[in-house]
Design a protein around this motif. Sequence first.
Motif, short mmCIF file in Angstrom:
data_model
loop_
_atom_site.label_atom_id
_atom_site.label_comp_id
_atom_site.label_asym_id
_atom_site.label_seq_id
_atom_site.Cartn_x
_atom_site.Cartn_y
_atom_site.Cartn_z
N LEU A 81 -1.39 -10.02 -1.48
CA LEU A 81 -0.20 -9.17 -1.61
C LEU A 81 -0.59 -7.70 -1.69
CD1 LEU A 81 2.90 -8.82 -2.35
CD2 LEU A 81 2.19 -9.03 -4.71
N ILE A 82 -1.55 -7.39 -2.58
CA ILE A 82 -1.92 -5.99 -2.80
C ILE A 82 -2.68 -5.43 -1.59
CG2 ILE A 82 -3.33 -4.46 -4.22
CD1 ILE A 82 -2.57 -6.20 -6.63
N SER A 85 -0.46 -5.20 1.72
CA SER A 85 0.60 -4.18 1.59
C SER A 85 0.00 -2.79 1.61
CB SER A 85 1.38 -4.37 0.28
OG SER A 85 1.85 -5.68 0.19
N LEU A 86 -1.07 -2.58 0.84
CA LEU A 86 -1.65 -1.24 0.76
C LEU A 86 -2.28 -0.83 2.09
CD1 LEU A 86 -3.26 -0.83 -2.75
CD2 LEU A 86 -1.20 0.19 -1.87
N TYR A 89 0.57 0.44 4.17
CA TYR A 89 1.13 1.71 3.73
C TYR A 89 0.13 2.86 3.88
CZ TYR A 89 5.58 0.08 1.98
OH TYR A 89 6.84 -0.41 1.90
N LEU A 90 -1.15 2.58 3.59
CA LEU A 90 -2.13 3.66 3.63
C LEU A 90 -2.49 4.08 5.04
CD1 LEU A 90 -4.56 2.65 0.75
CD2 LEU A 90 -2.63 4.22 0.71
N MET B 42 3.17 -13.32 -9.46
CA MET B 42 3.71 -12.75 -8.23
C MET B 42 4.83 -11.76 -8.53
SD MET B 42 1.63 -13.89 -6.27
CE MET B 42 2.14 -13.19 -4.72
N THR B 49 2.16 -3.67 -7.01
CA THR B 49 1.93 -3.19 -5.65
C THR B 49 2.81 -1.98 -5.35
OG1 THR B 49 1.51 -5.48 -5.05
CG2 THR B 49 1.78 -3.93 -3.25
N ILE B 53 1.65 1.94 -4.42
CA ILE B 53 2.07 2.68 -3.22
C ILE B 53 2.67 4.03 -3.63
CG2 ILE B 53 3.75 2.69 -1.33
CD1 ILE B 53 3.32 -0.45 -1.31
N LYS B 57 1.46 8.08 -3.11
CA LYS B 57 2.30 9.04 -2.38
C LYS B 57 2.77 10.20 -3.27
CE LYS B 57 2.08 6.94 1.51
NZ LYS B 57 1.23 7.52 2.57
#
Lengths: 98, 262
Positions: A81-82, A85-86, A89-90, B42, B49, B53, B57
């Motif tokens: 998941l981490i 996803s990262l 996005y990154l 989860m 998560t 993010i 940013k």
Amino acid sequence: MAEQSHPTPKLYAIIFITLSILTCATWAIAFADLGIFNPIVAVTIAVIKAVLVILFFMHVRYSSRLTKITVSAGFFWLMILITLSLSDYLSRTLRVVP
Amino acid sequence: MSTSQTTTTEHHPALAHQFDSMAQQQEASTFGMWVFLLTEIMMFGGLFTAYLIYRIKYYDGFVAGSTSISVSWGFANTLVLIASSFTMAMAVWAGEKGIRKAQMGFLIGTMILGAAFLCIKGEEYYTKYDECHIPGRVIGKGFDATGGCSAQDPKLGNIAEEVQQHAKELGKTVPEASALQTARQSEIFFSFYFLMTGLHAFHMLVGMGLLSWLFLRSKRGEFGPAYHTPLELGGLYWHFVDIVWIFLFPLLYLISRHAHAV
């Protein structure tokens, strides 16, 4: 299978003291300027603490293979998941709204 | 080992009829509890998560928000929760040994430490309420990180000014518009702060309920060497909540603290 011996109070006390020392360490290190390593050290200490709690307080070290695999699968899934996803996005530009 | 008990009516009163033995029953219960905890991982994992993010940013806003919360209370709460995990582990140990008094004592100790945690959390929330740092427009006067809101000291909670002040200490200058923008972006940090610590605190409340129920069953002398599964599973839940906090503490309280000596 399930009737394996669990830790003794002495071992619980040792784990508790170790966790307290690690908490003090993470707090003290946060005030030292390590540059990019500040968050890395903080999360590494947190992972060590979590592993100690899972293995000893939660008895996973003394549990059956089924439990061990279940726990590992859960954390592996969390890493998916981490990481995925990262990495998405990154590698894109997200418009920062003022 | 485990002889089949389906042919006899003599068995432990806690053994459900679909299981062959107490050991099998405990194994199934532990597996079920862990599967539940994975769904919890989860749920919190999604929040972590999202947090990562947005932290990447809006890093300046996150630093400004993080340095405005009390690292001392966060640190104290981490120790309190770790101590409560220790007493919980001891309660489970007393359950395995069948020492009723010790079970009850350690459960009460765990509940007291849990209550202490929630009180400290409440104090922290109140400070943020007083400084108008609660995101959105619904609670209090609405989010405002430019100061002049606190009833105790109007100077408190002025994140925009703190950003400029801090830059000055480092020999830099930050334009006021940029400082105001950072202060506004700290609202994103506070959204995550309240959502994650709030969900965690809710889990603590559920845990306190579970502990009270376990305490009553302990008091009735239901747990001993042959049967202590509820105590064991309650312990798993409590330790899980502890682990969530072990990650929340460095992620929420310890962002770039070294640059902001308190």
